[in-house]
Motif scaffolding. Structure first.
Motif, PDB file in Angstrom:
ATOM      1  N   TYR A  82       0.842  -1.195   0.000  1.00 20.91           N
ATOM      2  CA  TYR A  82       0.000   0.000   0.000  1.00 20.91           C
ATOM      3  C   TYR A  82       0.881   1.249   0.000  1.00 20.91           C
ATOM      4  N   SER A  83       1.950   1.215   0.791  1.00 22.15           N
ATOM      5  CA  SER A  83       2.869   2.347   0.817  1.00 22.15           C
ATOM      6  C   SER A  83       3.555   2.519  -0.536  1.00 22.15           C
ATOM      7  N   TYR A  84       3.916   1.414  -1.161  1.00 19.90           N
ATOM      8  CA  TYR A  84       4.537   1.483  -2.485  1.00 19.90           C
ATOM      9  C   TYR A  84       3.614   2.153  -3.497  1.00 19.90           C
ATOM     10  N   GLN A  85       2.321   1.908  -3.364  1.00 22.70           N
ATOM     11  CA  GLN A  85       1.368   2.539  -4.280  1.00 22.70           C
ATOM     12  C   GLN A  85       1.422   4.058  -4.151  1.00 22.70           C
ATOM     13  N   ILE A  86       1.514   4.546  -2.905  1.00 24.40           N
ATOM     14  CA  ILE A  86       1.577   5.990  -2.685  1.00 24.40           C
ATOM     15  C   ILE A  86       2.883   6.556  -3.228  1.00 24.40           C
ATOM     16  N   VAL A  87       3.988   5.846  -2.980  1.00 19.87           N
ATOM     17  CA  VAL A  87       5.278   6.310  -3.496  1.00 19.87           C
ATOM     18  C   VAL A  87       5.253   6.361  -5.018  1.00 19.87           C
ATOM     19  N   ASP A  88       4.612   5.382  -5.633  1.00 20.88           N
ATOM     20  CA  ASP A  88       4.524   5.367  -7.092  1.00 20.88           C
ATOM     21  C   ASP A  88       3.705   6.548  -7.609  1.00 20.88           C
ATOM     22  N   GLN A  89       2.658   6.922  -6.877  1.00 25.00           N
ATOM     23  CA  GLN A  89       1.886   8.110  -7.247  1.00 25.00           C
ATOM     24  C   GLN A  89       2.773   9.347  -7.219  1.00 25.00           C
ATOM     25  N   ARG A  90       3.575   9.474  -6.177  1.00 22.39           N
ATOM     26  CA  ARG A  90       4.475  10.621  -6.072  1.00 22.39           C
ATOM     27  C   ARG A  90       5.499  10.603  -7.200  1.00 22.39           C
ATOM     28  N   ARG A  91       5.970   9.406  -7.526  1.00 27.11           N
ATOM     29  CA  ARG A  91       6.972   9.276  -8.589  1.00 27.11           C
ATOM     30  C   ARG A  91       6.426   9.805  -9.913  1.00 27.11           C
ATOM     31  N   HIS A  92       5.134   9.642 -10.129  1.00 27.28           N
ATOM     32  CA  HIS A  92       4.519  10.086 -11.381  1.00 27.28           C
ATOM     33  C   HIS A  92       3.816  11.430 -11.247  1.00 27.28           C
ATOM     34  N   GLY A  93       4.057  12.113 -10.133  1.00 28.83           N
ATOM     35  CA  GLY A  93       3.512  13.462  -9.978  1.00 28.83           C
ATOM     36  C   GLY A  93       2.049  13.527  -9.637  1.00 28.83           C
ATOM     37  N   ALA A  94       1.449  12.403  -9.264  1.00 28.84           N
ATOM     38  CA  ALA A  94       0.028  12.401  -8.912  1.00 28.84           C
ATOM     39  C   ALA A  94      -0.142  12.891  -7.480  1.00 28.84           C
ATOM     40  N   PRO A  95      -1.156  13.694  -7.200  1.00 31.27           N
ATOM     41  CA  PRO A  95      -1.360  14.183  -5.833  1.00 31.27           C
ATOM     42  C   PRO A  95      -1.720  13.049  -4.890  1.00 31.27           C
ATOM     43  N   THR A  96      -1.229  13.143  -3.656  1.00 30.93           N
ATOM     44  CA  THR A  96      -1.536  12.138  -2.645  1.00 30.93           C
ATOM     45  C   THR A  96      -2.727  12.603  -1.830  1.00 30.93           C
ATOM     46  N   GLY A  97      -3.751  11.779  -1.787  1.00 30.42           N
ATOM     47  CA  GLY A  97      -4.965  12.131  -1.068  1.00 30.42           C
ATOM     48  C   GLY A  97      -5.183  11.252   0.143  1.00 30.42           C
ATOM     49  N   PRO A  98      -6.429  10.864   0.389  1.00 31.63           N
ATOM     50  CA  PRO A  98      -6.746  10.051   1.575  1.00 31.63           C
ATOM     51  C   PRO A  98      -6.124   8.657   1.536  1.00 31.63           C
ATOM     52  N   GLU A  99      -5.585   8.253   0.375  1.00 28.76           N
ATOM     53  CA  GLU A  99      -4.901   6.960   0.313  1.00 28.76           C
ATOM     54  C   GLU A  99      -3.740   6.909   1.305  1.00 28.76           C
ATOM     55  N   ALA A 100      -3.145   8.070   1.595  1.00 32.62           N
ATOM     56  CA  ALA A 100      -2.045   8.108   2.557  1.00 32.62           C
ATOM     57  C   ALA A 100      -2.522   7.664   3.938  1.00 32.62           C
ATOM     58  N   SER A 101      -3.764   8.018   4.289  1.00 29.24           N
ATOM     59  CA  SER A 101      -4.311   7.584   5.575  1.00 29.24           C
ATOM     60  C   SER A 101      -4.515   6.074   5.595  1.00 29.24           C
ATOM     61  N   ALA A 102      -4.950   5.521   4.465  1.00 25.32           N
ATOM     62  CA  ALA A 102      -5.140   4.070   4.387  1.00 25.32           C
ATOM     63  C   ALA A 102      -3.809   3.341   4.518  1.00 25.32           C
ATOM     64  N   ALA A 103      -2.781   3.858   3.854  1.00 27.19           N
ATOM     65  CA  ALA A 103      -1.462   3.246   3.963  1.00 27.19           C
ATOM     66  C   ALA A 103      -0.948   3.348   5.390  1.00 27.19           C
ATOM     67  N   ARG A 104      -1.186   4.480   6.027  1.00 27.92           N
ATOM     68  CA  ARG A 104      -0.763   4.672   7.409  1.00 27.92           C
ATOM     69  C   ARG A 104      -1.467   3.689   8.326  1.00 27.92           C
ATOM     70  N   TYR A 105      -2.770   3.485   8.132  1.00 22.14           N
ATOM     71  CA  TYR A 105      -3.513   2.572   9.000  1.00 22.14           C
ATOM     72  C   TYR A 105      -3.068   1.129   8.774  1.00 22.14           C
ATOM     73  N   ALA A 106      -2.773   0.777   7.537  1.00 23.09           N
ATOM     74  CA  ALA A 106      -2.266  -0.568   7.259  1.00 23.09           C
ATOM     75  C   ALA A 106      -0.964  -0.820   8.009  1.00 23.09           C
ATOM     76  N   THR A 107      -0.119   0.190   8.086  1.00 22.96           N
ATOM     77  CA  THR A 107       1.136   0.064   8.823  1.00 22.96           C
ATOM     78  C   THR A 107       0.879  -0.075  10.319  1.00 22.96           C
ATOM     79  N   VAL A 108      -0.089   0.672  10.845  1.00 22.21           N
ATOM     80  CA  VAL A 108      -0.454   0.554  12.258  1.00 22.21           C
ATOM     81  C   VAL A 108      -0.877  -0.876  12.579  1.00 22.21           C
ATOM     82  N   MET A 109      -1.702  -1.464  11.720  1.00 22.10           N
ATOM     83  CA  MET A 109      -2.178  -2.821  11.958  1.00 22.10           C
ATOM     84  C   MET A 109      -1.042  -3.830  11.895  1.00 22.10           C
ATOM     85  N   ALA A 110      -0.102  -3.625  10.979  1.00 23.50           N
ATOM     86  CA  ALA A 110       1.056  -4.518  10.896  1.00 23.50           C
ATOM     87  C   ALA A 110       1.866  -4.455  12.191  1.00 23.50           C
TER      88      ALA A 110
END
Length: 378
Positions: free
Chosen positions: A291-319
């Motif tokens: 999930y974090s890689y997906q966000i990094v890939d968005q940044r790599r291609h210049g796409a704005p990061t939205g609420p997906e960052a919260s989802a990636a953060r929560y996935a990390t919390v659960m891990a």
């Protein structure tokens, strides 16, 4: 998404690992316990200075500020390897990940010239003055005031749970400059300014990690204001989006899970329910990583990061939680002095759901902004 690392990325990861092997001291496992301790803070300053000399502290920053304008994958690979090793950068990971880039975007020329070069050299520690006794992740309820007095601001109030405040040179401070939700502003506050009192909060999460900070008639020049009055929400959203995905805690969690499993295997205790529990924890680590890689890939291609960052953060919390629970239930002796690194991870996992915004707040953002679920009428 291409799941294979290219040769340059593999070479960079190998370079970082070689640096860690050469520069982590023999007693690193003991130092890793308590990332805000006196010993770890002293070590992290020396370590980050060596990272900077090797070109490995801020490779993703602009060349003007000591970087080489590497892409977001480079900075994330660096962060993964640092966290897998127990984060020897200490509090300076904040400088690298979000404070420096935030100043590059919102800071004046004078602010940038004053604060960014020491970060790039690995010479300075910052703290984040957001949470308050009655305003944790609910930033709109902040009470710390910054009142204009000619060409200065007078700051009064209190912050709590402030990581690294006991060793920080500067505070990234959020304070109220006018009533209402939009009346918040950000200040760059030197911690040696008269009127600041820092008290360590004894805790189970490590030596010297968290503090409460009091501001009593702290006089700060108006030039310390970051951006404009009332711009705090825009600045905070930028910084928190960088912070939430810029901390790959899953890398340390996954490594500590393997460490715990190895102990169980050597003791002949890895079977039955332990295998199932470890599998769930490892699956959570992999989900957080991808999930974090997906966000990094968005940044790599210049796409704005939205609420997906919260989802990636929560996935990390659960891990983090699942790995922490596995260690508590299956290898409890490790937390009683048997393994300093597993203990250090357990302490970090305790606060995983609080740092960068409480887990419950992340769930609210996921529900309303990502899933577009309706709010219940009050």
């Amino acid at each position: 998404m291409d799941f294979n690392w290219d040769p340059e990325q593999r070479a960079f990861r190998a370079t970082v690992r070689d640096f860690l092997a050469a520069h982590l001291p023999a007693d690193w496992e003991d130092l890793a316990h308590g990332p805000g301790s006196e010993a770890q803070s002293r070590f992290s300053t020396k370590f980050c200075a060596e990272l900077a000399k090797a070109g490995l502290l801020v490779p993703h920053w602009p060349k003007r500020w000591g970087g080489r304008e590497a892409d977001p994958w480079t900075s994330f690979i660096l962060a993964e390897e640092m966290w897998a090793a127990g984060e020897p950068r200490g509090g300076q990971y904040m400088n690298v990940n979000w404070i420096g880039p935030t100043l590059m975007r919102f800071g004046t020329e004078a602010q940038q010239e004053r604060y960014i070069p020491p970060m790039a050299r690995g010479e300075t520690i910052w703290c984040q003055g957001f949470s308050e006794p009655e305003a944790g992740s609910d930033l709109a309820s902040l009470r710390t005031r910054a009142e204009k007095d000619g060409d200065h601001y007078i700051i009064n109030g209190q912050k709590i749970w402030t990581s690294y405040a006991g060793h920080a040179d500067t505070c990234f401070l959020l304070a109220r400059t006018s009533p209402g939700k939009t009346g918040l502003s950000v200040f760059l506050l030197p911690m040696d300014t008269p009127g600041i009192t820092v008290r360590q909060i004894p805790s189970v999460i490590g030596e010297g990690d968290i503090h409460e900070v009091f501001f009593d008639d702290v006089r700060l020049p108006a030039s310390a204001l970051l951006g404009t009055e009332g711009q705090a929400w825009e600045i905070a959203r930028t910084s928190l989006s960088l912070e939430r995905v810029g901390i790959p805690r899953f890398a340390l969690a996954s490594k500590m899970l393997r460490r715990a499993v190895s102990k169980l295997q050597k003791a002949g205790r890895f079977g039955g329910g332990a295998v199932e529990q470890a599998a769930r924890a490892q699956a959570a680590c992999e989900a957080a990583r991808l999930y974090s890689y997906q966000i990094v890939d968005q940044r790599r291609h210049g796409a704005p990061t939205g609420p997906e960052a919260s989802a990636a953060r929560y996935a990390t919390v659960m891990a983090e939680r699942l790995v922490g629970e596995f260690v508590v239930e299956q290898v409890p002796e490790a937390l009683a002095g048997g393994d300093p690194l597993l203990l250090a991870h357990h302490q970090r996992a305790i606060v995983a759901g609080i740092a960068s915004g409480a887990a419950e707040i992340q769930l609210n953002l996921i529900a309303t902004e990502l899933l577009r679920l309706p709010r219940e009428p009050r």
